[in-house]
Design a protein around this motif. Sequence first.
Motif, PDB file in Angstrom:
ATOM      1  N   ARG A   7      23.819 110.563 129.876  1.00  0.00           N
ATOM      2  CA  ARG A   7      24.009 109.105 129.889  1.00  0.00           C
ATOM      3  C   ARG A   7      24.187 108.578 131.308  1.00  0.00           C
ATOM      4  NH1 ARG A   7      21.841 106.351 126.303  1.00  0.00           N
ATOM      5  NH2 ARG A   7      20.416 108.110 126.721  1.00  0.00           N
ATOM      6  N   LEU A   8      24.779 109.377 132.178  1.00  0.00           N
ATOM      7  CA  LEU A   8      24.927 108.971 133.579  1.00  0.00           C
ATOM      8  C   LEU A   8      23.560 108.830 134.242  1.00  0.00           C
ATOM      9  CD1 LEU A   8      26.928 108.417 135.927  1.00  0.00           C
ATOM     10  CD2 LEU A   8      26.761 110.849 136.481  1.00  0.00           C
ATOM     11  N   GLY A   9      22.680 109.792 133.990  1.00  0.00           N
ATOM     12  CA  GLY A   9      21.334 109.692 134.523  1.00  0.00           C
ATOM     13  C   GLY A   9      20.572 108.500 133.963  1.00  0.00           C
ATOM     14  N   TYR A  10      20.766 108.202 132.682  1.00  0.00           N
ATOM     15  CA  TYR A  10      20.104 107.064 132.065  1.00  0.00           C
ATOM     16  C   TYR A  10      20.579 105.742 132.683  1.00  0.00           C
ATOM     17  CZ  TYR A  10      19.013 103.549 128.500  1.00  0.00           C
ATOM     18  OH  TYR A  10      18.593 102.424 127.845  1.00  0.00           O
ATOM     19  N   ALA A  11      21.896 105.608 132.871  1.00  0.00           N
ATOM     20  CA  ALA A  11      22.430 104.385 133.466  1.00  0.00           C
ATOM     21  C   ALA A  11      21.949 104.212 134.905  1.00  0.00           C
ATOM     22  CB  ALA A  11      23.956 104.400 133.415  1.00  0.00           C
ATOM     23  N   THR A  12      21.819 105.322 135.631  1.00  0.00           N
ATOM     24  CA  THR A  12      21.325 105.241 137.005  1.00  0.00           C
ATOM     25  C   THR A  12      19.874 104.768 137.046  1.00  0.00           C
ATOM     26  OG1 THR A  12      22.805 107.062 137.610  1.00  0.00           O
ATOM     27  CG2 THR A  12      21.040 106.531 139.140  1.00  0.00           C
ATOM     28  N   GLU A  13      19.044 105.292 136.145  1.00  0.00           N
ATOM     29  CA  GLU A  13      17.646 104.875 136.098  1.00  0.00           C
ATOM     30  C   GLU A  13      17.507 103.392 135.738  1.00  0.00           C
ATOM     31  OE1 GLU A  13      15.712 107.436 133.379  1.00  0.00           O
ATOM     32  OE2 GLU A  13      15.854 109.213 134.675  1.00  0.00           O
ATOM     33  N   ALA A  19      25.440 113.676 140.412  1.00  0.00           N
ATOM     34  CA  ALA A  19      26.845 113.244 140.467  1.00  0.00           C
ATOM     35  C   ALA A  19      27.770 114.214 139.760  1.00  0.00           C
ATOM     36  CB  ALA A  19      26.983 111.845 139.849  1.00  0.00           C
ATOM     37  N   THR A  20      27.303 114.826 138.651  1.00  0.00           N
ATOM     38  CA  THR A  20      28.163 115.758 137.920  1.00  0.00           C
ATOM     39  C   THR A  20      28.548 116.941 138.789  1.00  0.00           C
ATOM     40  OG1 THR A  20      27.062 115.117 135.859  1.00  0.00           O
ATOM     41  CG2 THR A  20      28.344 117.156 135.843  1.00  0.00           C
ATOM     42  N   GLU A  21      27.565 117.540 139.478  1.00  0.00           N
ATOM     43  CA  GLU A  21      27.865 118.672 140.346  1.00  0.00           C
ATOM     44  C   GLU A  21      28.788 118.272 141.490  1.00  0.00           C
ATOM     45  OE1 GLU A  21      24.955 117.682 139.301  1.00  0.00           O
ATOM     46  OE2 GLU A  21      23.586 119.334 138.869  1.00  0.00           O
ATOM     47  N   LEU A  22      28.570 117.086 142.056  1.00  0.00           N
ATOM     48  CA  LEU A  22      29.400 116.646 143.171  1.00  0.00           C
ATOM     49  C   LEU A  22      30.834 116.359 142.730  1.00  0.00           C
ATOM     50  CD1 LEU A  22      26.927 114.299 145.109  1.00  0.00           C
ATOM     51  CD2 LEU A  22      27.646 116.629 145.696  1.00  0.00           C
ATOM     52  N   ILE A  23      30.999 115.786 141.537  1.00  0.00           N
ATOM     53  CA  ILE A  23      32.356 115.511 141.037  1.00  0.00           C
ATOM     54  C   ILE A  23      33.110 116.814 140.816  1.00  0.00           C
ATOM     55  CG2 ILE A  23      33.660 114.601 139.081  1.00  0.00           C
ATOM     56  CD1 ILE A  23      31.527 112.430 138.820  1.00  0.00           C
TER      57      ILE A  23
END
Length: 409
Positions: A88-94, A115-119
């Motif tokens: 869902r994070l990737g979808y919102a970013t797109e 973002a998931t890996e960085l968090i």
Amino acid sequence: MDQKLQVAGTQSQLEMGSLASNESSHEFEDESLFSPESVIQKMQLGHISDYGSAPGGSKMWKNVVYKSIKTGLVFFLSLLGIIPLAERLGYATEQLAMYTGPTVGGLLNATFGNATELIIAIYALRNGMIRVVQLSLLGSILSNMLLVLGCAFFCGGLASAIVNSGLLLMAVMGLLFPAVLHFTHTEVHYGKSELALSRFSSCIMLGVYAAYLFFQLKSRKDPYVPLSEDDSQNRENEGDNDETPEIGKWESVIWLLIMTAWISVLSEYLVDAIEGTSHAWNIPIAFIGVILLPIVGNAAEHAGAIMFAMKDKLDISLGVAIGSSTQISMFGIPFCVVVGWIMGKPMDLNFQLFETATLFITVIVVAFFLQEGSSNYFKGLMLILCYVIVAASFFVHEDPPPEEKSLTP
């Protein structure tokens, strides 16, 4: 005569008393062996059955088993919970990138695409788990180049695949020099030169990545499409790929913030349970960091790359796989080094010899696979099997203790 017998009897009683006290002291020492720490230590060595008949041993055994199961459940449930949130994070970013234009949209994808890996990396860095940060970021690169790309080739079949792997080779060079400097013991100031070189190289890599974004967004819209294609075909592709946003601009921003907050919460539980799960379930931390964490963080990218490849859009799959690897190697890793510098954590680019060699070999293999400019099912199968070999290697790899890094040569 009676007095002598009484004296002898008294001495024998004293000797018997001393023997009894010695036996009681030995019994006390034996009982001290059943401390909770020794129970846990022996249970980890596989001597669980020794405590079945000990007083209170069964209770301690149940407590240890309960804690082990609880820690493992927290870890695996956090992993499973992050998967849909990452998608869902990737979808919102797109969706948000459709409102901001190509330049800002590219920066958004670069920032929130991983973002998931960085968090997870920032939470681990805050807790001083530098090796977990290094292993998880390394695993993201390996999973994208081998597993994601292999699945895309396997599902897409025959297609053209032209990729510039120069940035990945530069990232390997940036990671290779600190490791070589450390293991050859040629530092001017042992322990300090390596860290200074890592921070300097990280700043250079961030600058190069910024130039790469400028080149990608200004010079060419799609770096994975061959330059020899006609302009008419490019216009047709652009017309076919025109999409309208499904949600509003501010709605995308709100969902982006909500997903980021939930991933942050689960990442904190996940990082706190890594070491406990490693000891309780006898899983190497190297395997958790390189294999399990990246597969979860890249779950949405894995699914997206496979779906695009099945629709004969291999150029988009290459953009997902190689582009994500480039983001992690040229942005994610240097960014964590700079953040660790700000936090006062000695995060460096020395990923140890085994990990750096694995990354170097992987980049060389993928570069040779893409050199011909075409993909097929067999290449995809080989990349997937290469990832299986890497996973097996890290499952039997023992990470060196952190004390070795501070020893003088």
